[in-house]
Design an enzyme around this catalytic site. Structure first.
Site, PDB file in Angstrom:
ATOM      1  N   GLY A  43       0.717  -1.268  -0.036  1.00 40.53           N
ATOM      2  CA  GLY A  43      -0.085   0.014  -0.174  1.00 40.53           C
ATOM      3  C   GLY A  43       0.715   1.352   0.135  1.00 40.53           C
ATOM      4  O   GLY A  43       0.075   2.268  -0.378  1.00 40.53           O
ATOM      5  N   CYS A 251     -26.878 -10.359 -16.464  1.00 40.76           N
ATOM      6  CA  CYS A 251     -26.227 -10.061 -17.732  1.00 40.76           C
ATOM      7  C   CYS A 251     -27.269 -10.579 -18.796  1.00 40.76           C
ATOM      8  O   CYS A 251     -27.744 -11.665 -18.867  1.00 40.76           O
ATOM      9  CB  CYS A 251     -25.159 -10.914 -17.983  1.00 40.76           C
ATOM     10  N   CYS A 254     -25.419 -13.608 -20.920  1.00 40.46           N
ATOM     11  CA  CYS A 254     -24.975 -14.970 -20.262  1.00 40.46           C
ATOM     12  C   CYS A 254     -25.943 -15.354 -18.828  1.00 40.46           C
ATOM     13  O   CYS A 254     -25.635 -16.270 -18.223  1.00 40.46           O
ATOM     14  CB  CYS A 254     -23.616 -15.104 -19.749  1.00 40.46           C
ATOM     15  N   CYS A 276     -22.087  -8.322 -19.107  1.00 38.00           N
ATOM     16  CA  CYS A 276     -20.703  -8.491 -18.210  1.00 38.00           C
ATOM     17  C   CYS A 276     -19.778  -7.583 -18.925  1.00 38.00           C
ATOM     18  O   CYS A 276     -19.445  -7.612 -20.105  1.00 38.00           O
ATOM     19  CB  CYS A 276     -20.232  -9.807 -18.491  1.00 38.00           C
ATOM     20  N   CYS A 282     -17.824 -13.553 -19.643  1.00 40.09           N
ATOM     21  CA  CYS A 282     -19.378 -13.765 -20.280  1.00 40.09           C
ATOM     22  C   CYS A 282     -19.135 -14.809 -21.499  1.00 40.09           C
ATOM     23  O   CYS A 282     -20.013 -15.820 -21.498  1.00 40.09           O
ATOM     24  CB  CYS A 282     -19.503 -12.355 -21.189  1.00 40.09           C
TER      25      CYS A 282
END
Lengths: 303, 230, 256
Positions: A43, A251, A254, A276, A282
């Protein structure tokens, strides 16, 4: 499907002028040192000497430099932009590495060793043998509240993060809820506050993963990192806890209910469809037989 | 009984640096002892040093020589915070004029000395109401700042404030000035009550009748004027 | 009683010029110290050295910390000093802009110090902020407004709220009423007076305005050319000034 680069070593059109992956070895060493430092202090933003790259600032130079430094000739590379392999930027960068590194490239997440991404984390869970490289515009999470670099460095050094919560407070007081929807700040290993790059906050929980995550900001000249299984907590208030939200929809291609969706306007009458954002995900769901309300059965990619 | 206020060999001079460093001696060899329950009047011609002596006792003027012991603190030598504590708890001063802070209501002006010694707001205001009532300040004025009051009303508010906390030692500078007969009577009553509970009081009274009524003896400050040694 | 602040032989030079020289004093809990002087007297330099904004060349500033006893803030590490500046100490700037975040709402400004010391409940933070705004006489419906929408006096009161929300024990003030209209000044001074007494604060106030010190300060230091020329009880220094400069200062004030 894995594509062998037409410029792979040993082929007729090999370009001998480029060092492997464009950068010279000394530069790669410098960047690798920065990466090691970043991994050692999760970080923490490590300054590095960002090079002039053959694409302008703002087009992923940080991510490209990091990828160039970690790629080996045996690696398989995937590049996505907002989750898609076929947008201009993803295609450009993929071609760049095909020419200068001659590495194999792929669109399949589970086949890639190095994945460079702009603004999304793949839906598919990543493994310990994979590296995810993020393109980062502004690495400093405090920048918009405290413009002085001298001050923000002190704040990180002294763990003075009250201001970060001020930003969230302001969100709630103006919008009734924490309205930050991307680049949502996180606290890493209980110490550094980090900007995870402009990924949607939906992706924040995925930041705790098995793969190595590297973040490169070329214009701002910073690299930071998350080793595997690092604790990453999204900032919030006790009474306004963090929620990884997405559009309340499935979606249309899909039928997946749990992936992050792109909203696509399809006509000038306000018609829209939800797809997606992760194109490979997808595709693989459709290949497995899932069909959404606007989808058609999967027919395999044209060659 | 030992003195509550004990002044010994006090001298004072003013040096005016911006007027050719002129030295103006104003007091020499002042001696005075006031026992608890006693009221002593300072007398002497105008300019003889009555107010000056009072201000020195309060710590408002510095002392060049001598000691001024109030309770167990020598004001002439004490640290600022000791004098501040003394003024809060032991030594009260009713000056001739009310220094008004804008925006503070009369009742809170009077309650303030009690708040300063830790009395809670309600109890302090209660006592303030008693005093204001006794001094004939109409209730409708209690919520207003004294800024717009008449001279006499301001003086009565000043006195109420001065008597709110039961100081063991008190300095009163012309407490009955600008008061009518009725209110003068109230103030003299307050002084007598203070004496009865054992306060040591030093007062300046131009009003001879008032002086005669409450004071046990007089001290002529002319005797402390430099250059006029007896 | 032990002093809250002990200053010993504090000096600051700008090359050959004296900022302030050999300043020593003690400040006890609940005391308000005024520092007066004209421009160039060194009073702001002194205040900034005391508050840790400037590094002095010599001397110590010993503060009675809650956990560690008397500590010299001059030689303290920067993280510790910054922590002190967020909790036990407060600094009210002359210009509210220097002491506020102009791009953050009033509530956010007041809540920042709370969040900086770990407050994590939005509802709590907001209600404390509103409570404090009320104490400095800013209406509740302004809590989400930015300070850029406030008048000068309101900005200054917001600055005070922002500083006092964590209950500091020592407040530094640099010309707190400078630049404000007279009536606004009066209101602010009254507010400060009340808060100082209510919260038992110690304060060090730098000003060139004698009326401000008469009202707010128990003790007074008069500075000229970097030196403290006189000090004592406020009323004593103003009514019986000993030093020539103090006498000049006092006699120069116009009576209204």
């Amino acid at each position: 499907m894995i594509t062998k680069s037409e410029n792979a070593p040993g082929t007729a059109s090999e370009m001998p002028d480029y060092n492997f992956a464009y950068l010279d070895e000394q530069t790669k060493r410098m960047i690798r040192r920065a990466i090691l430092k970043g991994l050692a202090v999760p970080g923490y933003q490590v300054p590095f000497a960002s090079r002039e790259m053959p694409m302008p600032y703002g087009w992923g130079t940080g991510g490209v430099q990091v990828s160039a430094s970690v790629l080996t000739p045996e690696d398989v590379l995937k590049v996505i932009d907002q989750g898609a392999d076929d947008t201009t930027n993803a295609v450009s960068i993929r071609k760049f590495f095909e020419r200068t590194a001659g590495v194999e490239t792929t669109e399949q997440t589970d086949q890639a060793g190095v994945i460079q991404t702009r603004h999304r984390i793949p839906e598919e869970q990543l493994r310990e043998d994979q590296i995810l490289v993020y393109q980062v515009p502004i690495p400093e999470p405090l920048r918009f509240l405290e413009p002085r670099e001298t001050e923000t460095r002190k704040m990180h050094a002294l763990e003075e993060y009250g201001l970060m919560h001020v930003k969230l407070y302001e969100d709630i007081s103006h919008n009734g809820a924490i309205s930050t929807s991307y680049a949502y700040p996180v606290k890493v290993e209980g110490r550094y506050v980090m900007d995870p790059s402009p990924i949607p906050k939906f992706d924040n929980p995925k930041l705790e993963m098995a793969a190595i995550q590297l973040f490169g900001a070329g214009r701002e000249q910073r690299i930071y990192a998350l080793p595997p299984y690092t604790q990453v907590v999204s900032l919030d208030f006790e009474d306004y806890p963090f929620e990884a939200t997405k559009a309340d929809h499935a979606c249309d291609l899909c039928a997946c209910e749990t992936s992050y969706l792109d909203e696509v306007i399809v006509d000038d009458a306000g018609g829209r469809m939800y797809v997606c954002s992760d194109t490979d995900f997808c595709r693989s769901r459709r290949a497995a037989g899932h069909v959404g309300t606007l989808g058609t059965p999967f027919e395999g990619d044209a060659a | 009984m030992s003195a509550m206020i004990d002044i010994q060999s006090v001298s004072k001079q003013f040096v005016l640096h911006n007027q050719g460093a002129a030295v103006i001696p104003v007091m020499e060899g002042a001696d005075l002892r006031v026992a608890p329950g006693e009221c002593v009047a300072l007398v002497g011609a105008s300019g003889a040093g009555k107010s000056t002596l009072m201000r020195m006792i309060y710590g408002n003027y510095l002392v060049n020589a001598g000691s001024i012991v109030v309770g167990d603190v020598d004001v002439a030598q004490a640290e600022p915070r000791e004098i501040l504590a003394l003024r809060r708890e032991v030594l009260g001063y009713v000056s001739q004029f009310l220094r008004v802070v804008p925006r503070v209501p009369t009742i809170d002006v009077v309650a303030e000395p009690l708040r300063n010694v830790g009395i809670d707001a309600d109890a302090a205001r209660g006592r303030a109401r008693d005093l204001l009532g006794r001094l004939n300040i109409p209730e409708r004025l209690w919520a207003l700042s004294p800024t717009t009051f008449s001279g006499g009303e301001q003086q009565r508010v000043n006195i109420a404030r001065g008597f709110a906390h039961e100081f063991p030692a008190m300095l009163l500078d012309e407490p009955t000035a600008s008061l009518d007969a009725k209110n003068r009577e109230v103030v003299l009553g307050l002084i007598e009550d203070a004496k009865a509970r054992g306060a040591a009081i030093i007062g300046i009274f131009h009003d001879e009748a008032a002086r005669a009524r409450v004071c046990d003896r007089e001290v002529d400050v002319t005797g402390f004027t430099p250059g006029l040694a007896a | 009683m032990t002093p809250l602040l002990k200053v010993n032989e504090l000096s600051k030079f700008y090359g050959n010029r004296i900022g302030c020289e050999n300043v020593s004093f003690d400040l006890y809990p609940g005391e308000v110290m005024g520092i007066v002087g004209e421009s160039g007297s060194g009073k702001s330099t002194l205040l900034n050295c005391l508050a840790g904004h400037l590094e002095p060349d010599t001397g110590e500033v010993l503060f009675q910390t809650r956990a560690d006893g008397m500590r010299d803030t001059v030689t303290m590490s920067e993280p510790e000093r910054r922590m002190l500046g967020r909790t036990d100490w407060a600094f009210v700037h002359q210009h509210a802009r220097d002491g506020l975040r102009m791009g953050v709402s009033a509530g956010g400004n007041v809540g920042e110090r709370l969040m900086a010391v770990g407050a994590r409940n939005y509802g709590d933070i907001r209600s404390k902020a509103i409570d404090w705004l009320d104490r400095v006489e800013i209406a509740e419906d302004r809590v989400d407004d930015r300070p850029s929408a406030f008048s000068g006096g309101m900005q200054q009161r917001l600055q005070i709220a922002r500083n006092l929300v964590t209950g500091p024990r020592l407040v530094f003030m640099d010309e707190p009423t400078g630049g404000l209209d007279v009536s606004v000044q009066a209101r602010l001074l009254d507010l400060l007076r009340g808060l100082v007494r209510e919260m038992g604060l110690s304060a060090i106030i730098v000003t060139h305005d004698l009326a401000v010190v008469r009202l707010l300060a128990d003790r007074l230091m008069v500075m000229k050319s970097g030196q403290v020329v006189e000090s004592g009880l406020t009323d004593q220094v103003l009514d019986d000034p000993q030093h020539g400069y103090t006498q000049l200062l006092v006699s120069s004030v116009l009576q209204v």
